[in-house]
Design an enzyme around this catalytic site. Structure first.
Site, mmCIF file in Angstrom:
data_model
loop_
_atom_site.group_PDB
_atom_site.id
_atom_site.type_symbol
_atom_site.label_atom_id
_atom_site.label_comp_id
_atom_site.label_asym_id
_atom_site.label_seq_id
_atom_site.Cartn_x
_atom_site.Cartn_y
_atom_site.Cartn_z
ATOM 1 N N ILE A 26 0.872 -1.187 -0.042
ATOM 2 C CA ILE A 26 0.004 -0.023 0.015
ATOM 3 C C ILE A 26 0.869 1.309 0.056
ATOM 4 O O ILE A 26 1.924 1.227 0.498
ATOM 5 C CB ILE A 26 -0.904 -0.045 1.274
ATOM 6 C CG1 ILE A 26 -0.092 0.032 2.493
ATOM 7 C CG2 ILE A 26 -2.042 -1.025 1.275
ATOM 8 C CD1 ILE A 26 -0.832 0.846 3.763
ATOM 9 N N LYS A 176 15.163 -12.214 0.669
ATOM 10 C CA LYS A 176 13.959 -12.064 1.194
ATOM 11 C C LYS A 176 13.577 -10.727 1.842
ATOM 12 O O LYS A 176 14.065 -10.477 2.966
ATOM 13 C CB LYS A 176 13.614 -13.369 2.285
ATOM 14 C CG LYS A 176 12.019 -13.309 2.662
ATOM 15 C CD LYS A 176 11.461 -13.749 3.715
ATOM 16 C CE LYS A 176 11.534 -12.696 4.840
ATOM 17 N NZ LYS A 176 10.176 -11.606 4.471
ATOM 18 N N GLU A 251 21.798 -7.249 12.166
ATOM 19 C CA GLU A 251 21.725 -5.988 12.335
ATOM 20 C C GLU A 251 20.283 -5.565 12.985
ATOM 21 O O GLU A 251 19.425 -6.072 12.324
ATOM 22 C CB GLU A 251 21.861 -5.298 11.248
ATOM 23 C CG GLU A 251 23.207 -5.267 10.492
ATOM 24 C CD GLU A 251 24.284 -4.630 10.815
ATOM 25 O OE1 GLU A 251 24.150 -3.860 11.854
ATOM 26 O OE2 GLU A 251 25.490 -4.981 10.686
ATOM 27 N N GLU A 386 12.312 -0.097 21.891
ATOM 28 C CA GLU A 386 12.407 0.560 20.735
ATOM 29 C C GLU A 386 10.951 1.004 20.267
ATOM 30 O O GLU A 386 10.191 0.049 20.041
ATOM 31 C CB GLU A 386 13.197 -0.377 19.625
ATOM 32 C CG GLU A 386 13.285 0.299 18.462
ATOM 33 C CD GLU A 386 14.227 -0.619 17.217
ATOM 34 O OE1 GLU A 386 13.674 -1.673 17.407
ATOM 35 O OE2 GLU A 386 14.905 -0.127 16.707
HETATM 36 P P1 NAD Z 1 11.125 -8.099 11.453
HETATM 37 O O1 NAD Z 1 12.337 -8.608 12.523
HETATM 38 O O2 NAD Z 1 9.953 -8.134 11.822
HETATM 39 O O3 NAD Z 1 11.519 -8.568 10.105
HETATM 40 C C1 NAD Z 1 12.643 -8.475 9.581
HETATM 41 C C2 NAD Z 1 12.579 -9.478 8.219
HETATM 42 O O4 NAD Z 1 12.682 -10.782 8.815
HETATM 43 C C3 NAD Z 1 11.355 -9.307 7.413
HETATM 44 O O5 NAD Z 1 11.739 -9.731 5.937
HETATM 45 C C4 NAD Z 1 10.677 -10.684 7.997
HETATM 46 O O6 NAD Z 1 9.532 -10.897 7.078
HETATM 47 C C5 NAD Z 1 11.657 -11.469 8.460
HETATM 48 N N1 NAD Z 1 11.182 -12.304 9.600
HETATM 49 C C6 NAD Z 1 10.203 -12.327 10.388
HETATM 50 N N2 NAD Z 1 10.149 -13.570 10.958
HETATM 51 C C7 NAD Z 1 11.017 -14.299 10.474
HETATM 52 C C8 NAD Z 1 11.573 -15.732 10.884
HETATM 53 N N3 NAD Z 1 10.764 -16.245 11.878
HETATM 54 N N4 NAD Z 1 12.544 -16.219 10.166
HETATM 55 C C9 NAD Z 1 13.037 -15.682 9.168
HETATM 56 N N5 NAD Z 1 12.796 -14.210 8.703
HETATM 57 C C10 NAD Z 1 11.886 -13.892 9.392
HETATM 58 O O7 NAD Z 1 11.605 -6.500 11.544
HETATM 59 P P2 NAD Z 1 11.134 -5.362 10.689
HETATM 60 O O8 NAD Z 1 9.749 -4.697 11.379
HETATM 61 O O9 NAD Z 1 10.795 -5.554 9.212
HETATM 62 O O10 NAD Z 1 12.253 -4.039 10.809
HETATM 63 C C11 NAD Z 1 12.081 -3.196 12.024
HETATM 64 C C12 NAD Z 1 13.351 -3.716 12.778
HETATM 65 O O11 NAD Z 1 14.531 -3.536 11.908
HETATM 66 C C13 NAD Z 1 13.550 -2.679 13.851
HETATM 67 O O12 NAD Z 1 13.711 -3.305 14.987
HETATM 68 C C14 NAD Z 1 14.971 -1.780 13.320
HETATM 69 O O13 NAD Z 1 15.735 -1.546 14.532
HETATM 70 C C15 NAD Z 1 15.615 -3.166 12.734
HETATM 71 N N6 NAD Z 1 16.448 -2.525 11.760
HETATM 72 C C16 NAD Z 1 17.965 -2.815 11.979
HETATM 73 C C17 NAD Z 1 18.979 -2.065 11.499
HETATM 74 C C18 NAD Z 1 20.372 -2.125 11.706
HETATM 75 O O14 NAD Z 1 21.136 -2.107 10.651
HETATM 76 N N7 NAD Z 1 20.554 -2.510 12.949
HETATM 77 C C19 NAD Z 1 18.416 -1.432 9.944
HETATM 78 C C20 NAD Z 1 17.040 -1.521 9.898
HETATM 79 C C21 NAD Z 1 16.255 -1.861 10.706
#
Ligand code: NAD
Length: 497
Positions: A26, A176, A251, A386
């Site tokens: 969206i 992914k 990360e 966070e």
């Molecule tokens: P998330 O952990 O929900 O998802 C990240 C990725 O992991 C997505 O592609 C998701 O589909 C996948 N994922 C979810 N469950 C999984 C599983 N069981 N097995 C494998 N993959 C799985 O995070 P988000 O909401 O997409 O992003 C926000 C978070 O990312 C925040 O906590 C932020 O701080 C962090 N982040 C960190 C950095 C860094 O460089 N340190 C940069 C950007 C974002």
């Protein structure tokens, strides 16, 4: 009007319709639908892995000399540059980020491919010091298959940060992207295909983390996972990786402290703090979300900061004047609003923001006002957890020792900012903070040449820099005999037929 991708996935070098669950992209500024696509199913993922195994075993990529692989990486960089406007547009539609920011992210992604290409050409293997009658060398091989799992907040840049070094190292890569931002990774696939990467080495598999993400982590053929996302997801993934004894780089999240000493240039500090926490609408792992201001200037500094925050311009992501755009999704805005409400219930005072704006485009979009909260201690949940939104908690501090203790008193250790005119003090505090990055008199600057990563719950490993390519290689030691004689230990009769 830029056309959206058609929704086919890039599986093992073929453009195919996914057979997994439906994903709806969206435009969060008004809720309109960009595209409904079918994500990758387990079967799609398994096909992509099978193609990657075949393609990676072929010397057409892994057998190339570094400078030859670098040529393709430069072509990918050129493709990103040539398509930067389109990429920026798609990513703005997909995430709601301002066009100015998504343009910068596209430029950063191209820069990453160029830096990695240049660094790759000059990465030397080592002849180690000779300690016997043999020559010793340390050389590097590809790992094989690498899975890259990325979040929604800066897709093209975080995709490039993993895909460029992993391909450079001679691996096959399965990317992914997150379900809230599936589109731009598919654009990257088109560019990589056009750049001439041998077929099967790269796949893009949007889909649910629990299904396709899990498959990538658990599959025996995957030799490394590079993950960016939330700390709890990262922790779970590290547990699964431990079962396979597979290296992971993580990360993760942050709750970064920014520190203003009484001797700071306050104009510099205010600009840096605003940019550090409210750009990207706070949806940034390194958002400077805990602000510590020295007691002697606390009241005047916070008053000026609040005035400057109220002047930030919220609006249409495509308007070049917009500073604060909508959040990625109405569900995410709801979680940010709930965290602010909880802080208020726990005693926080709202100095500005604290609600969604109303009227005109704000009624349709996932907007939230830049928010400053005071009256809490560093132990409050709003200072621990966070938020990943435009929310800043401000706290006073006494002196250097006090602010180091408070800064470090947090589960995360991703980044920090320090504003002072006293360089020795900045140096001392920067060295004492348990974080992966510290910015001094600036904030949220990045360089492809400088390692990035977190301490404590903020992650494991580093990306970027020359070592960022090594992280996708398997190190191997070679011993070469220089004597031409059998080993004396064996002592069997020699010289016979
Ligand atoms: P998330 O952990 O929900 O998802 C990240 C990725 O992991 C997505 O592609 C998701 O589909 C996948 N994922 C979810 N469950 C999984 C599983 N069981 N097995 C494998 N993959 C799985 O995070 P988000 O909401 O997409 O992003 C926000 C978070 O990312 C925040 O906590 C932020 O701080 C962090 N982040 C960190 C950095 C860094 O460089 N340190 C940069 C950007 C974002």
């Amino acid at each position: 009007m830029t056309e959206m991708p058609d929704g086919r996935l890039f599986i093992g070098g073929e453009w195919e319709w996914g057979s997994g669950a439906e994903i709806t992209s969206i435009y969060p500024a008004d809720g309109s639908v960009n595209l409904v696509l079918k994500g990758a199913s387990r079967a799609d993922g398994e096909r992509a892995i099978a193609s990657a195994i075949t393609a990676q075993a072929d010397p057409a990529w892994r057998g190339l000399k570094s400078h030859e692989r670098a040529r393709i990486l430069h072509r990918i960089a050129g493709g990103i540059e040539a398509n930067a406007a389109r990429i920026a547009h798609i990513q703005t539609r997909d995430t709601g980020k301002t066009l100015r920011e998504t343009g910068a992210l596209a430029a950063s992604a191209a820069g990453t491919f160029r830096y990695v290409a240049a660094a790759l050409e000059t990465l030397d293997d080592a002849l180690t010091s000779q300690r016997g009658d043999y020559l010793t060398m340390s050389v590097h091989d590809p790992i094989g298959l690498v899975a890259a799992i990325t979040p929604w907040n800066s897709p093209i840049a975080s995709d490039a940060q993993k895909v460029a070094p992993a391909l450079a190292a001679g691996n096959a890569v399965l990317l992914k992207p997150a379900s809230w931002s599936p589109l731009v990774a598919l654009e990257l696939a088109r560019i990589i295909e056009e750049a001439g990467l041998p077929k099967g080495l790269f796949s893009v598999l949007p889909g649910a983390g629990r299904e396709i993400g899990n498959l990538l982590v658990e599959h025996p053929a995957i030799g490394k996972v590079s993950f960016t996302g939330g700390t709890e997801t990262g922790r779970m993934l590290a547990r699964q990786a431990a079962e396979k004894l597979m290296p992971v780089s993580l990360e993760l999240g942050g709750k970064s402290p920014t520190i203003v000493f009484e001797d700071a240039d306050t104009d510099l500090a205010i600009a840096g703090i605003l940019y550090g926490v409210f750009s990207s609408t706070g949806q940034s792992c390194i958002a400077g979300a805990r602000l510590f201001v020295q007691q002697s200037i606390y009241d005047s500094f916070v008053a000026r900061l609040v005035t400057a925050t109220r002047a930030l311009r919220l609006g249409d992501p495509f308007d070049p004047e917009t500073q604060v755009a909508p959040m990625v999704h109405p569900d995410h805005r709801a979680s940010v609003a709930a965290m602010v409400d909880r802080a208020v219930a726990e005693g926080a005072r709202v100095l500005c923001g604290g609600a969604a704006p109303t009227g005109g485009l704000f009624d349709k979009g996932a907007y939230y006002l830049p928010t400053i909260l005071a009256g809490v201690t560093n132990a409050a949940s709003i200072c621990r957890d966070e938020v990943f939104g435009p929310v800043l908690a401000v706290l006073p501090f006494r002196d250097e020792a006090d602010v180091i203790a408070q800064g470090n008193d947090n589960a995360y250790g991703l980044a920090a900012g320090i504003w002072t005119r006293n360089f020795p003090k900045a140096w001392r505090v920067a060295r004492a903070l348990q974080t992966g990055t510290v910015w001094i008199n600036t904030y949220k600057q990045f360089s492809a040449s400088t390692p990035f990563g977190g301490e404590k719950d903020a992650g494991l490993g580093r990306e970027k820099g020359r070592e960022g390519i090594r992280a996708y290689m398997a190190q191997k030691s070679l011993y070469v005999d220089l004597t031409g004689k059998p080993h004396p230990w064996a002592r069997w009769p020699q010289g016979g037929a």
